[in-house]
Design a protein around this motif. Sequence first.
Motif, PDB file in Angstrom:
ATOM      1  N   GLN A 102       0.857  -1.187   0.000  1.00  0.00           N
ATOM      2  CA  GLN A 102       0.000   0.000   0.000  1.00  0.00           C
ATOM      3  C   GLN A 102       0.890   1.233   0.000  1.00  0.00           C
ATOM      4  O   GLN A 102       1.910   1.278   0.699  1.00  0.00           O
ATOM      5  CB  GLN A 102      -0.874   0.013   1.264  1.00  0.00           C
ATOM      6  N   ILE A 103       0.532   2.235  -0.805  1.00  0.00           N
ATOM      7  CA  ILE A 103       1.193   3.532  -0.688  1.00  0.00           C
ATOM      8  C   ILE A 103       0.125   4.599  -0.481  1.00  0.00           C
ATOM      9  O   ILE A 103      -0.969   4.520  -1.037  1.00  0.00           O
ATOM     10  CB  ILE A 103       2.092   3.871  -1.897  1.00  0.00           C
ATOM     11  N   ILE A 104       0.464   5.581   0.347  1.00  0.00           N
ATOM     12  CA  ILE A 104      -0.430   6.703   0.621  1.00  0.00           C
ATOM     13  C   ILE A 104       0.299   7.970   0.191  1.00  0.00           C
ATOM     14  O   ILE A 104       1.307   8.355   0.793  1.00  0.00           O
ATOM     15  CB  ILE A 104      -0.815   6.755   2.112  1.00  0.00           C
ATOM     16  N   LEU A 105      -0.193   8.586  -0.862  1.00  0.00           N
ATOM     17  CA  LEU A 105       0.428   9.766  -1.448  1.00  0.00           C
ATOM     18  C   LEU A 105      -0.368  11.002  -1.033  1.00  0.00           C
ATOM     19  O   LEU A 105      -1.445  11.260  -1.562  1.00  0.00           O
ATOM     20  CB  LEU A 105       0.469   9.646  -2.980  1.00  0.00           C
ATOM     21  N   ASP A 106       0.176  11.734  -0.076  1.00  0.00           N
ATOM     22  CA  ASP A 106      -0.490  12.929   0.441  1.00  0.00           C
ATOM     23  C   ASP A 106       0.403  14.134   0.158  1.00  0.00           C
ATOM     24  O   ASP A 106       1.416  14.336   0.843  1.00  0.00           O
ATOM     25  CB  ASP A 106      -0.726  12.779   1.946  1.00  0.00           C
ATOM     26  N   PRO A 107       0.061  14.958  -0.845  1.00  0.00           N
ATOM     27  CA  PRO A 107       0.916  16.101  -1.201  1.00  0.00           C
ATOM     28  C   PRO A 107       1.139  17.088  -0.063  1.00  0.00           C
ATOM     29  O   PRO A 107       2.133  17.828  -0.075  1.00  0.00           O
ATOM     30  CB  PRO A 107       0.159  16.755  -2.357  1.00  0.00           C
TER      31      PRO A 107
END
Length: 355
Positions: A171-176
């Motif tokens: 899982q990856i969580i990409l939060d700018p």
Amino acid sequence: MYRNFAIVPNIMFGRGAFNQLGDVLAPKRVTEGGYVVFVIDDVFKDKPIESRLPIEGDDLLLRVNVDDEPKTSYIDKLVEEIRAYKDVVPDGIIGIGGGSTMDIAKAISLMLNNPGSSADYQGWDLIENPSVYHVAVPTLAGTGAEISRTAILTGPVKKLGINSDYTLFHQIILDPELIADVPKDQWFYTGMDCYIHDVESLEGTFINEFSKAYGEKSIDLCRQVFLEDHKDKDDKLMMASYFGGMSIAYSQVGACHALSYGLSYVLGIHHGIGCCIAFDYLEEFYPEGVKEFRRMMERHDISLPRNLTAGMSDESLDLMVTTALGLVPLWENCLGPDWEKQMTRERTLELYKRM
């Protein structure tokens, strides 16, 4: 034969996505008396991001130091620390930080389920047992570590990744929002790692329509970020990093990354800045890319270190050359199957001496 490679199966993108980390982990907490390990860059010690971690029960907060790039000895030490903490394997490993922190999380998740030292697995497809469930939360954008099947480590005799489908995050969580306050130099060097991924992939001999599709989108986003002004530049850079990582997944990087490995292994230079240092001397390989890279440096007032190899011993320079030339797939992508006739030790040494 065509490669049948795996990719990260679950991806979450968007501002504020980090707030859903607890929801992501909840169904993975299945072991009675179990726990998860939050592997976080120690630069965030006592910072707001730590207070936002969804820590429960016996969860372990493992602060890691990435002043130096990850070493196999450091991975082995961290794995033993986790094993000593509890006699059960954790339900999850969460990597929160830049490329080095994410690589540490990958390596830990592998070594908890595989015997021996992490140095034993530096190479391609040497891992036999699947990893512990692991999640990436990038706080820098550009390395592509979040999507890569490699955990790059410096071992006792070489700098080489643990390359395996099992290395990939689940899982990856990409939060700018998490990359908004990165110092300018670090933001630039890490972003240029992505830009250089794209140049090396798009101009390599391994190029194909799969890699080209991702690489062209990634380099377009890099140009928007580093040559234009956009209020959503952090969102763009996070997606550039993802697409750049996907581009090299079915092709390869090239001369710059090979040379940067030598700089890192012998001089301890971090990967992003090492790529920038090397790329600035590679007009003969990537003339248009280097020209555009210099425009980006000028626009953001970036000055690279110079004369790094001045005064180095012949033995150290020779080790640097050996390290770079040992990365055969990178040179094949750059120069083709007869690369050894073109990239001699003498030519490689001359490039390093210019740095």
